[in-house]
Scaffold this active site. Sequence first.
Site, mmCIF file in Angstrom:
data_model
loop_
_atom_site.group_PDB
_atom_site.id
_atom_site.type_symbol
_atom_site.label_atom_id
_atom_site.label_comp_id
_atom_site.label_asym_id
_atom_site.label_seq_id
_atom_site.Cartn_x
_atom_site.Cartn_y
_atom_site.Cartn_z
ATOM 1 C CE1 TYR A 131 -38.547 -17.951 31.156
ATOM 2 C CE2 TYR A 131 -38.011 -19.248 33.111
ATOM 3 C CZ TYR A 131 -37.655 -18.714 31.874
ATOM 4 O OH TYR A 131 -36.393 -18.935 31.367
ATOM 5 C CG HIS B 6 -32.408 -18.522 22.495
ATOM 6 N ND1 HIS B 6 -31.707 -17.360 22.761
ATOM 7 C CD2 HIS B 6 -31.515 -19.375 21.940
ATOM 8 C CE1 HIS B 6 -30.443 -17.520 22.391
ATOM 9 N NE2 HIS B 6 -30.308 -18.717 21.886
ATOM 10 C CB THR C 195 -27.779 -10.138 18.672
ATOM 11 O OG1 THR C 195 -27.203 -11.228 19.396
ATOM 12 C CG2 THR C 195 -27.560 -10.372 17.184
ATOM 13 C CB SER C 196 -22.883 -9.803 21.144
ATOM 14 O OG SER C 196 -21.543 -10.213 20.996
ATOM 15 C CG ASN D 165 -25.381 -3.561 18.594
ATOM 16 O OD1 ASN D 165 -25.675 -2.707 19.420
ATOM 17 N ND2 ASN D 165 -25.173 -4.831 18.921
#
Length: 266
Positions: free
Chosen positions: A76, A131, A210-211, A235
Amino acid sequence: MLAELSPALIAEVQDAAKLLASSQRICVLTGAGISAESGIPTFRDKQTGLWENYHAEDLATPTAFARDPKLVWSWYQWRRELVADKTPNPAHVALAQWQQHIKANHQQLTLITQNVDDLHEQAGSTVSHLHGNLWRNRCSQCKAPYQSNPEGSSNSENDTDFTDTLITCQHCGGYIRPDIVWFGEALPVQAWQTAEDAAASCEVFISIGTSSLVYPAAGLAQLAKHNGAKIIEINPNPTPNTVVDTTLAEKAGVIMPALIQAINKL
């Protein structure tokens, strides 16, 4: 900006602009694609350098951190250093400008992101992170927030020491970890509630970079559709999804400035 697009795409952008200008409640979900346009590798990109023999999915778990906290913390820190000099692209800037414009017009735009960078904030947006945030840390045991410079700014890439030395919590002695949602962990309650409420009540739901197929975030588009919203996907590689009403198949950094330009002309 519109002149850069094909005639067919210009027509689609103008139709989308009319819909958005007449809508009171809009929900926008952004994903890895918008950050990739600023040079940030997506989570599923192949690792490079010292990390090329590791899979991200094998490092971003509570089990991995418990087994080898130094390894995960080092990864990270490497990721932080990798993105520290990245800046918002035209899509981030356009979204921030649009959010301010909408507020002045007494409309509502709720911006939700799956990304852990702070490029939306750098551009001036108010955003809810599903997230977590790459620049924040917390204790792996007691979950207390950890800030290396309590009097510093919240935009703490400016304060980050990229060394891989483990840090311990001043409250319980547990190891400090990134405040990121790892595989197997629940999304933050407040951020997810904000996202669900916005998706359920919006008139237009926009998915950017994003999907529309990956859960749980993909469920937001379905929730919006179920409640009568129109779904727009921005997209360059559209996802096959029956809930999408309009697909703007181009990079967000091209579409968003053009879309805002079209809205402002109405």
